[in-house]
Design an enzyme around this catalytic site. Sequence first.
Site, mmCIF file in Angstrom:
data_model
loop_
_atom_site.group_PDB
_atom_site.id
_atom_site.type_symbol
_atom_site.label_atom_id
_atom_site.label_comp_id
_atom_site.label_asym_id
_atom_site.label_seq_id
_atom_site.Cartn_x
_atom_site.Cartn_y
_atom_site.Cartn_z
ATOM 1 N N GLY A 35 0.834 -1.194 0.000
ATOM 2 C CA GLY A 35 0.000 0.000 0.000
ATOM 3 C C GLY A 35 0.869 1.245 0.000
ATOM 4 N N GLN B 56 2.850 9.988 1.200
ATOM 5 C CA GLN B 56 4.163 9.341 1.375
ATOM 6 C C GLN B 56 5.145 9.681 0.257
ATOM 7 O OE1 GLN B 56 2.112 5.316 2.094
ATOM 8 N NE2 GLN B 56 4.038 5.092 3.198
ATOM 9 N N CYS C 175 5.133 -0.216 7.263
ATOM 10 C CA CYS C 175 4.861 0.955 6.413
ATOM 11 C C CYS C 175 6.129 1.281 5.639
ATOM 12 C CB CYS C 175 4.477 2.128 7.317
ATOM 13 S SG CYS C 175 4.167 3.664 6.426
ATOM 14 N N LEU C 176 5.987 1.581 4.358
ATOM 15 C CA LEU C 176 7.171 1.908 3.545
ATOM 16 C C LEU C 176 7.851 3.192 4.032
ATOM 17 C CD1 LEU C 176 5.849 0.945 -0.008
ATOM 18 C CD2 LEU C 176 7.537 -0.284 1.373
ATOM 19 N N HIS D 110 -5.090 1.980 7.239
ATOM 20 C CA HIS D 110 -3.697 2.441 7.342
ATOM 21 C C HIS D 110 -3.421 3.541 6.309
ATOM 22 C CE1 HIS D 110 0.784 1.626 7.841
ATOM 23 N NE2 HIS D 110 0.746 2.296 6.701
ATOM 24 N N GLU D 111 -3.820 3.297 5.055
ATOM 25 C CA GLU D 111 -3.552 4.277 3.983
ATOM 26 C C GLU D 111 -4.393 5.533 4.161
ATOM 27 O OE1 GLU D 111 -0.990 3.838 2.381
ATOM 28 O OE2 GLU D 111 -0.739 1.703 2.778
ATOM 29 N N HIS E 273 -2.818 7.989 6.402
ATOM 30 C CA HIS E 273 -1.775 8.822 5.782
ATOM 31 C C HIS E 273 -2.377 10.095 5.183
ATOM 32 C CE1 HIS E 273 1.907 6.521 6.115
ATOM 33 N NE2 HIS E 273 1.343 5.421 5.631
HETATM 34 C C1 Y12 Z 1 -1.518 -4.210 6.553
HETATM 35 C C2 Y12 Z 1 -0.714 -3.393 7.274
HETATM 36 C C3 Y12 Z 1 -0.150 -2.261 6.699
HETATM 37 C C4 Y12 Z 1 -0.438 -1.945 5.375
HETATM 38 C C5 Y12 Z 1 0.149 -0.715 4.777
HETATM 39 C C6 Y12 Z 1 1.148 -0.950 3.681
HETATM 40 N N1 Y12 Z 1 2.398 -1.390 4.227
HETATM 41 C C7 Y12 Z 1 3.424 -1.797 3.439
HETATM 42 O O1 Y12 Z 1 3.303 -1.775 2.232
HETATM 43 C C8 Y12 Z 1 4.664 -2.231 4.125
HETATM 44 C C9 Y12 Z 1 5.735 -2.542 3.424
HETATM 45 C C10 Y12 Z 1 7.005 -2.973 3.974
HETATM 46 C C11 Y12 Z 1 7.978 -3.443 3.088
HETATM 47 C C12 Y12 Z 1 9.212 -3.836 3.567
HETATM 48 O O2 Y12 Z 1 10.218 -4.196 2.685
HETATM 49 C C13 Y12 Z 1 10.318 -5.506 2.217
HETATM 50 O O3 Y12 Z 1 9.599 -6.379 2.626
HETATM 51 C C14 Y12 Z 1 11.354 -5.748 1.181
HETATM 52 C C15 Y12 Z 1 9.458 -3.835 4.923
HETATM 53 O O4 Y12 Z 1 10.662 -4.350 5.399
HETATM 54 C C16 Y12 Z 1 11.754 -3.554 5.583
HETATM 55 O O5 Y12 Z 1 11.673 -2.381 5.349
HETATM 56 C C17 Y12 Z 1 12.979 -4.196 6.089
HETATM 57 C C18 Y12 Z 1 8.507 -3.351 5.805
HETATM 58 C C19 Y12 Z 1 7.275 -2.914 5.327
HETATM 59 C C20 Y12 Z 1 -1.265 -2.768 4.662
HETATM 60 C C21 Y12 Z 1 -1.815 -3.907 5.256
HETATM 61 CO CO CO Z 2 2.110 3.525 5.606
#
Ligand code: Y12
Ligand code: CO
Length: 167
Positions: free
Chosen positions: A45, A50, A93-94, A135-136, A139
């Site tokens: 997401g 962001q 969260c990114l 969550h989004e 933001h």
């Molecule tokens: C459930 C909970 C939160 C959301 C919001 C969107 N969140 C993300 O997209 C999180 C992404 C994320 C990606 C990561 O990187 C990798 O996996 C390669 C990460 O790990 C690191 O940064 C080390 C952490 C979060 C939607 C649904």
């Molecule tokens: Co986020």
Amino acid sequence: MILEILKYPDPRLKEVGDPVTQFDTELHQLLDDMAETMYASEGIGLAATQVGKKLRLFVIDLGPQDSQPGKLLEFINPVLSEPQGKIAFEEGCLSVPGFTEEVNRSEMITVTYQDRFGNSHTLRAQDLLAVAIQHENDHLDGIVFVERLSSLKRRMLKKKIEKAVTL
Ligand code: Y12
Ligand code: CO
């Protein structure tokens, strides 16, 4: 084009998005760039706030679910209503890379939103999709999940983040 993702505690993450009024090629390019950025970062997401755009829109792709392939969802001017139930979900969260924490959310919500052409839709979402939308949507109101934690958990996470930034 891959966009730069702002990292917590960048003050621009606290800005509240403005409603989208123009459903034009510039908006379509932003949505395409946000999807590309989300996929490149392995996220599920990404909200306009962001990537430094003060607009009420976000993209979500939860990836393959129940033997169905992933589907890109675009939400413009979302409005959430009819929250039901409670769910505690380990969120990432990114904008807060490398950190996750359990956040309390509604298990089910209704979201009314527009698509990239300005057409209105209503969706009843539950579980992971409902969590992602909440969550989004946060933001768009300048809220990062860190601010949803209990004060103790928040202080501990902020300390960990500060430590990681200064390393
Ligand atoms: C459930 C909970 C939160 C959301 C919001 C969107 N969140 C993300 O997209 C999180 C992404 C994320 C990606 C990561 O990187 C990798 O996996 C390669 C990460 O790990 C690191 O940064 C080390 C952490 C979060 C939607 C649904
Ligand atoms: Co986020």
